[in-house]
Design an enzyme around this catalytic site. Structure first.
Site, short mmCIF file in Angstrom:
data_model
loop_
_atom_site.label_atom_id
_atom_site.label_comp_id
_atom_site.label_asym_id
_atom_site.label_seq_id
_atom_site.Cartn_x
_atom_site.Cartn_y
_atom_site.Cartn_z
N ASN A 50 0.78 -1.35 0.01
CA ASN A 50 -0.09 0.11 -0.05
C ASN A 50 0.95 1.38 -0.04
O ASN A 50 0.75 2.33 -0.59
CB ASN A 50 -0.84 0.03 1.35
CG ASN A 50 -2.13 -0.95 1.22
OD1 ASN A 50 -2.38 -1.52 0.22
ND2 ASN A 50 -2.71 -0.92 2.34
N ARG A 381 -11.05 -5.14 -14.01
CA ARG A 381 -10.12 -5.97 -13.64
C ARG A 381 -10.83 -7.23 -13.55
O ARG A 381 -11.66 -7.65 -12.81
CB ARG A 381 -9.60 -5.71 -12.09
CG ARG A 381 -8.94 -4.18 -11.82
CD ARG A 381 -8.56 -4.01 -10.52
NE ARG A 381 -8.30 -2.68 -10.22
CZ ARG A 381 -7.26 -2.02 -10.29
NH1 ARG A 381 -6.33 -2.34 -11.37
NH2 ARG A 381 -7.40 -0.68 -9.79
N ARG A 411 -5.81 1.23 -13.08
CA ARG A 411 -4.35 1.36 -12.71
C ARG A 411 -3.91 -0.05 -12.37
O ARG A 411 -4.19 -0.94 -11.72
CB ARG A 411 -4.29 2.32 -11.49
CG ARG A 411 -3.05 2.59 -11.20
CD ARG A 411 -3.10 3.67 -10.06
NE ARG A 411 -3.46 4.85 -10.42
CZ ARG A 411 -4.14 5.98 -9.94
NH1 ARG A 411 -4.32 5.70 -8.56
NH2 ARG A 411 -4.51 7.02 -10.41
N HIS A 441 -15.87 2.35 -14.66
CA HIS A 441 -15.84 1.85 -13.49
C HIS A 441 -16.89 0.90 -13.00
O HIS A 441 -16.84 0.22 -12.00
CB HIS A 441 -15.46 2.67 -12.37
CG HIS A 441 -14.87 2.16 -11.10
ND1 HIS A 441 -15.60 2.08 -9.91
CD2 HIS A 441 -13.77 1.37 -10.78
CE1 HIS A 441 -14.68 1.63 -8.83
NE2 HIS A 441 -13.82 1.19 -9.70
N TYR A 474 -12.31 -9.90 -1.19
CA TYR A 474 -12.77 -8.49 -0.78
C TYR A 474 -14.43 -8.93 -0.61
O TYR A 474 -14.97 -9.98 -1.18
CB TYR A 474 -12.80 -7.84 -2.06
CG TYR A 474 -11.49 -7.27 -2.63
CD1 TYR A 474 -10.21 -7.91 -1.85
CD2 TYR A 474 -11.39 -6.67 -3.66
CE1 TYR A 474 -9.26 -7.27 -2.56
CE2 TYR A 474 -10.21 -5.94 -4.12
CZ TYR A 474 -9.11 -6.54 -3.61
OH TYR A 474 -7.82 -6.13 -4.08
N ARG A 570 -14.02 2.60 4.94
CA ARG A 570 -12.67 1.66 4.94
C ARG A 570 -11.53 2.55 5.22
O ARG A 570 -10.58 2.55 5.93
CB ARG A 570 -12.77 0.80 3.90
CG ARG A 570 -11.59 -0.32 4.10
CD ARG A 570 -11.30 -1.11 2.61
NE ARG A 570 -10.49 -0.12 1.77
CZ ARG A 570 -10.61 -0.35 0.42
NH1 ARG A 570 -11.34 -1.20 0.05
NH2 ARG A 570 -10.08 0.33 -0.32
N HIS A 598 -15.21 -3.86 0.74
CA HIS A 598 -15.24 -3.07 -0.50
C HIS A 598 -16.48 -2.77 -1.08
O HIS A 598 -16.81 -2.18 -1.92
CB HIS A 598 -14.68 -4.20 -1.64
CG HIS A 598 -14.02 -3.35 -2.95
ND1 HIS A 598 -14.77 -3.82 -4.17
CD2 HIS A 598 -13.15 -2.54 -3.13
CE1 HIS A 598 -14.35 -3.11 -4.93
NE2 HIS A 598 -13.32 -2.36 -4.47
#
EC number: 2.7.4.1
Length: 692
Positions: A50, A381, A411, A441, A474, A570, A598
């Site tokens: 991270n 993704r 990304r 997205h 997640y 979060r 998530h």
């Protein structure tokens, strides 16, 4: 309070500093001995990874802004230059905590279980012999040490790669003394080597670092000279890709051309071994155009994330979380026909407690069903070897109309997405890359099936990606529905993404960048109006990030009117709860546990007629204004109650919850004396999934 007063910088937490605080909460999981030992090592690695991304994207962006002389500040009124100084102070402290935790806690505790990281001064004679042979057969043939002189300038160093700066004595083969050399560790070799069990002194799970092997044998790379010092270093670079979408004719080709530059972007951080002499560290800083605030001297491997490999190499179930089998909802029935099951009623999946398999199976059945005419899907993704992509390819090859909106700018997944876009096109699918200036997205799938004399739409809408691996790591919601109104809305959004034409207003869906932001403001204002009229006002929001100033001001106004607001955030949160006269009715908590939270859930009590929405969007400027996002209602009262019960579970958590105070600092909750310990993730896992 007037709107201008609600813009007071003291009412806001800086988003970047808030993100660092999230990473501190992740690191706390590594220190928590209630977690299994190898899972604690994973949390340490996650915190390190991270922090890498924080420098690659966040710090890199601030450095660019500072270099351009930018003084524009966020809602908290911190200019880039000031913020970089604060970040440097906090990240240096965070890095010190990481390595202290590794060296003083985790390594000794792992050693007690038989998992050892052997230092050079601990190697036995037999181990030294094996390591020397490993170096000569596996490393020496592929290493290319580079002495530094006018004909051998400082080499290009890849982003986050392992390198060594070596101090040399003596003359080279040409009679010259350069004094220094650079050795780049081969990217093809693992950074942690497991010693073979059975060799004298070796346990079943003994490891040495690749860096230790190179340190021990480095003189062999410089015949006739003597290496007097060898020090690890690693450079973190700006990894944010820039493609001027208004100026390119082919986004795919532009992205392919831009990707290699990520490896050699501007340097933003230098990590070196703790024992590296000051003059050598200064030499490296000068080489990369960095200053002392960008230098991180570390007591251990310069890339802690490499330790993650140990968790896979070691077969110790007793040191890991117990396995589990995700549930299959009873609504799916026993016939195996998902179309029939979804026609009967909407099906809600809460991953990882519910299996992701029905989503992939739904697409598989659609690909093979002769009555299915068209499939449309967004992909952000997917991961390697994706069953989702396989089924789309099968459908396209079967002659169905397959349209896939692939987001090339996801990304760090850009290269993978370029590959899957090419694969889908070769199979005959229609592939588009979203909208210029707006990342796609949204997580949605539309299947059009002929049933009798009509075409029926089936949809899947979710809060997370179509990625089978992260669906076990997640927490996310997914909705399978044959609702015709919802299906028409999804159809219109796909039309917009492919044709770029305007679409008529949507019925159930809210969409960024058009209606989601105003829709949320309207619903917050409605709760405020209820409270002002003496009715109950209640909002519960569960998201990953809350930083958009107008939304925060709306929440402040609602709180001032008496609306009770619970925010489960979060990561980044720029809102301050508990401020007298402003946010006394707002509570903020963050849940950090086994799974990465998530889900995005928006609940509005609406004076007894509650509305509950799930979304792909966080409450950030980018999600509201620079992305295509969807936000969809849960209309079935039973399913809505299930989500409300889940939210109640998160609000009752007193073991993995962190609460924010009015200064923006977080404090971990513990059960009150005599109170039952509550963990939302554990309770949901016990309620739905089966232990292996």
């Amino acid at each position: 309070m007037e709107s201008t007063e609600l813009k007071n910088p003291d009412l806001y937490v800086n988003r970047q500093l808030s993100l660092l605080e999230f990473n501190r909460r992740v690191l706390a999981q590594a220190a928590d001995d209630a977690n299994p030992l190898l899972e604690r090592l994973k949390f340490l690695c996650i915190a390190s990874s991270n922090l890498d991304e924080f420098f690659e994207i966040r710090v890199a962006g601030l450095k660019q802004a500072s270099a351009l002389g930018a003084t524009q500040a966020g809602a908290d009124n911190r200019a880039p230059q000031q913020l970089l100084r604060e970040i440097s102070q906090r990240t240096h402290a965070l890095v010190e905590e990481q390595y202290a935790l590794l060296n003083d806690v985790l390594v000794p505790e792992l050693a007690e279980t038989g998992i050892r990281f052997l230092r050079r001064d601990e190697w036995t004679t037999a181990q030294k012999a094996w390591i020397k042979d490993f170096f000569e057969t596996e490393l020496l043939p592929i290493l290319s040490p580079m002495g530094l002189d006018p004909a051998h300038p400082f080499p290009q160093v890849l982003n986050k790669s392992l390198n060594f700066i070596v101090a040399l004595e003596g003359k080279d083969a040409f009679g010259r003394s350069s004094g220094m050399a650079i050795v780049q560790a081969p990217r093809a070799l693992p950074r942690i080597i497991q010693l073979p069990a059975g060799t004298e002194g070796n346990g079943e799970t003994d490891f040495v670092f690749l860096s230790s092997i190179i340190h021990a044998q480095v003189t062999a790379l410089f015949p006739g000279m003597n290496a007097t010092g060898c020090y690890q270093f690693r450079v973190t670079r700006n990894s944010d890709l820039f493609v001027d979408e208004e100026e390119v004719d082919d986004l795919l080709r532009a992205m392919e051309g831009e990707l290699p530059s990520r490896r050699y972007g501007e340097a933003v951080r230098l990590e070196v071994a703790a024992n590296c002499p000051p003059h050598m560290a200064q030499f490296l800083l000068q080489e990369y155009g960095l200053d002392d605030s960008d230098l991180y001297q570390v007591n251990g491997p310069v890339n802690l994330n490499r330790l993650l490999a140990v968790c896979d190499l070691v077969d110790r179930p007793d040191l890991k979380y117990p396995g589990f089998t995700p549930a299959l909802p009873t609504e799916l029935g026993h016939s195996g026909d998902l179309f029939e099951a979804v026609r009967r009623r909407d099906i809600l999946l809460h991953h990882p407690f519910d299996s992701f398999a029905p989503v992939a199976e739904f697409l598989r059945q659609a690909a093979q069903d002769p009555e299915v005419l068209a499939i449309k899907q967004t992909l952000y993704r997917t991961g390697p070897d994706s069953a989702i992509v396989d089924h789309l390819v099968t459908a396209a090859r079967a002659g169905k109309e397959v349209t896939v909106v692939v987001e090339l700018r996801a990304r760090f997944d850009e290269e993978a997405n370029i590959g899957l876009a090419n694969r889908l096109q070769e199979a005959g699918a229609h592939v588009v890359y979203g909208v210029v200036g707006h990342k796609t997205h949204a997580k949605m799938m539309l299947i059009v099936r002929r049933e009798g004399d009509r075409l029926r739409p089936y949809v899947h809408l979710g809060t997370g990606n179509y990625h089978s691996r992260t669906a076990r790591l997640y927490t996310d919601y997914g909705l399978l529905s044959a609702d015709s109104v919802l299906g028409e809305d999804v159809h219109r959004v796909f039309l917009q993404l492919t044709s770029l034409g305007k679409v008529s207003s949507l019925n159930d869906l809210l969409e960024s960048p058009f209606t989601l932001h105003q829709g949320m403001l309207d619903k917050i204002a409605r709760e405020q109006a209820h409270a002002e009229a003496g009715r109950e006002g209640r909002i519960i929001v569960k998201i990953n990030s809350l930083v958009e100033p107008r939304i925060i001001r709306a929440l402040y106004r609602a709180s001032m009117a008496g609306v009770q607001i619970d925010l489960i955030v979060r990561g980044m949160c720029s809102l301050k709860p508990g401020l007298e006269g402003v946010s006394e009715n707002i509570r903020v908590r963050s849940i950090i546990g086994r799974f990465l939270e998530h889900t995005r859930v928006f609940y509005f009590a609406n004076a007894g007629e509650p509305e509950l929405y799930l979304s792909s969007a966080d409450w950030m400027e980018r999600n509201f204004f620079r992305r295509v996002e969807t936000c969809f209602p849960i209309k079935d009262p039973i399913l809505r109650q299930r989500v409300e019960d889940d939210l109640a579970c998160y609000l009752a958590d007193n073991t993995q919850a962190w609460v924010m105070d009015s200064e923006g600092a977080y404090h971990r909750l513990a059960p009150a004396e005599g109170a039952e310990p509550m963990s939302a993730q554990s309770d949901l896992l016990n309620a739905y999934a089966q232990k292996d």
